[in-house]
Design a protein around this motif. Structure first.
Motif, short mmCIF file in Angstrom:
data_model
loop_
_atom_site.label_atom_id
_atom_site.label_comp_id
_atom_site.label_asym_id
_atom_site.label_seq_id
_atom_site.Cartn_x
_atom_site.Cartn_y
_atom_site.Cartn_z
N UNK A 21 87.45 25.53 24.61
CA UNK A 21 87.72 26.42 25.74
C UNK A 21 89.19 26.82 25.77
N UNK A 22 89.45 28.09 25.97
CA UNK A 22 90.82 28.56 26.13
C UNK A 22 91.23 28.58 27.60
N UNK A 23 90.27 28.44 28.48
CA UNK A 23 90.56 28.41 29.91
C UNK A 23 89.47 27.62 30.64
N UNK A 24 89.90 26.70 31.52
CA UNK A 24 88.98 26.00 32.40
C UNK A 24 88.88 26.79 33.71
N UNK A 25 87.66 26.94 34.18
CA UNK A 25 87.41 27.79 35.35
C UNK A 25 86.85 26.94 36.48
N UNK A 26 87.38 27.16 37.65
CA UNK A 26 86.92 26.46 38.85
C UNK A 26 86.25 27.47 39.78
N UNK A 27 85.04 27.15 40.23
CA UNK A 27 84.36 27.98 41.23
C UNK A 27 84.75 27.45 42.60
N UNK A 28 85.49 28.23 43.39
CA UNK A 28 85.91 27.75 44.71
C UNK A 28 84.70 27.47 45.60
N UNK A 29 84.73 26.30 46.24
CA UNK A 29 83.64 25.92 47.14
C UNK A 29 84.23 25.37 48.44
N UNK A 76 85.62 30.55 28.17
CA UNK A 76 85.77 30.04 29.53
C UNK A 76 84.73 28.97 29.82
N UNK A 77 85.17 27.81 30.25
CA UNK A 77 84.26 26.71 30.57
C UNK A 77 84.51 26.26 32.00
N UNK A 78 83.45 26.12 32.77
CA UNK A 78 83.60 25.62 34.14
C UNK A 78 83.96 24.14 34.09
N UNK A 79 84.94 23.76 34.89
CA UNK A 79 85.42 22.37 34.88
C UNK A 79 86.15 22.08 36.18
N UNK A 80 86.29 20.80 36.50
CA UNK A 80 87.01 20.37 37.69
C UNK A 80 88.39 19.83 37.33
N UNK A 132 87.96 31.08 39.62
CA UNK A 132 87.20 32.18 39.04
C UNK A 132 87.70 33.53 39.54
N UNK A 133 88.07 33.59 40.81
CA UNK A 133 88.42 34.85 41.44
C UNK A 133 89.85 35.30 41.13
N UNK A 160 83.32 34.43 26.16
CA UNK A 160 82.25 33.46 25.92
C UNK A 160 82.25 32.48 27.09
N UNK A 161 81.17 32.47 27.85
CA UNK A 161 81.01 31.54 28.97
C UNK A 161 80.35 30.26 28.45
N UNK A 162 80.89 29.12 28.79
CA UNK A 162 80.34 27.83 28.36
C UNK A 162 79.93 27.03 29.58
#
Length: 262
Positions: free
Chosen positions: A227-235, A188-192, A199-200, A209-211
């Motif tokens: 990355x097998x999944x791009x993750x967005x942190x809601x803001x 999982x990699x954080x990305x826009x 994320x939720x 594995x967090x990247x």
């Protein structure tokens, strides 16, 4: 305790080199712990000490005196005038106490079936230390540092880590892309990016594995391709991105929350 008052003393020169130069730390195979808290953390984990250095004013501080008594006479201890101690201190506000330790021996990086944090180009010592502390607090034991990250065992990273180094498995100069391609779980990699999921919305109960990328350029394209999944942190606020240390904390503790409900 032996008193030293000259900048030309070999120990003073060695301390100054360890405080200011990553190359010298690697050459000597040593680093510095700054402050009573880090020394206490090392003692609690039975990490071997090579020497102690205390400022003239630090000798009279109860917390430092208690630690010196706990260490005992088996570890050499030297006292420096406050001005000389400031010269060898790795931080702007000297704590009055330093410990010399060996850098840990490099460990082979085998298969990991637990959660792991992979950092790509995190250069700021404060951010790196904070991430290590957060990983330890969230119950993540493995942290992998790709080339371009700050030295994990530099005095400033150690101070920001607040003892996390002694309970983590930290691997430096890892070929992150190659290792991630062999990881058996989600990466999982954080990305826009447009395909990023909140994320939720993710099920984070299994090991992943967090990247996370560096402060400026983010995750490199080579590592992001793993990355097998791009993750967005809601803001919901008016800010588009988070400091990398804050992003790590949000992700790891959301995973910890989900696992606690299992």
């Amino acid at each position: 305790m032996k008193a030293i008052s000259s900048r030309d003393n070999p120990l003073v020169k060695r301390l100054h080199a360890l405080a200011t130069s990553g190359r010298e730390r690697r050459k000597l195979g040593e680093t510095l712990l700054d402050g009573p808290h880090l020394l206490q953390a090392a003692l609690e984990c039975s990490y071997p000490l090579k020497g102690l250095v205390v400022s003239a004013s630090g000798v009279d501080k109860a917390e430092i005196a208690a630690l010196l008594h706990e260490v005992g006479s088996d570890v050499p201890c030297h006292v420096l005038p406050d001005s000389l101690f400031a010269h060898v201190s790795p931080v702007d506000t000297p704590s009055g106490l330093l410990a010399i330790i060996d850098l840990p021996a490099a460990k082979s990086l085998g298969t990991i079936v637990e959660n792991v944090v992979v950092l790509d180009g995190v250069q700021d010592p404060g951010n790196l230390g904070t991430i290590l502390r957060t990983a330890a607090a969230a119950g993540v034991r493995h942290v992998l540092l790709a080339d371009g990250c700050a030295g994990a065992w530099s005095p400033r990273v150690l101070r920001a880590g607040m003892g996390a180094h002694f309970v983590l498995d930290v691997h430096e100069r890892v070929d992150a892309a190659t290792w991630l391609r062999g990881f058996g779980g989600p990466v999982l990699a954080t990305a826009l990016s447009a395909d990023a999921r909140s994320l939720y919305e993710l099920d984070l109960r299994a090991p992943v594995a967090w990247v996370f990328g560096g402060e400026g350029r983010g995750v490199s394209s080579e590592v992001m391709a793993c990355a097998t999944r791009h993750v967005l942190i809601p803001m919901p606020g008016a800010i588009e991105s988070l400091n990398v240390g804050a992003a790590v904390a949000v992700c790891l503790f959301e995973q910890a929350r989900q696992r606690s409900l299992r």
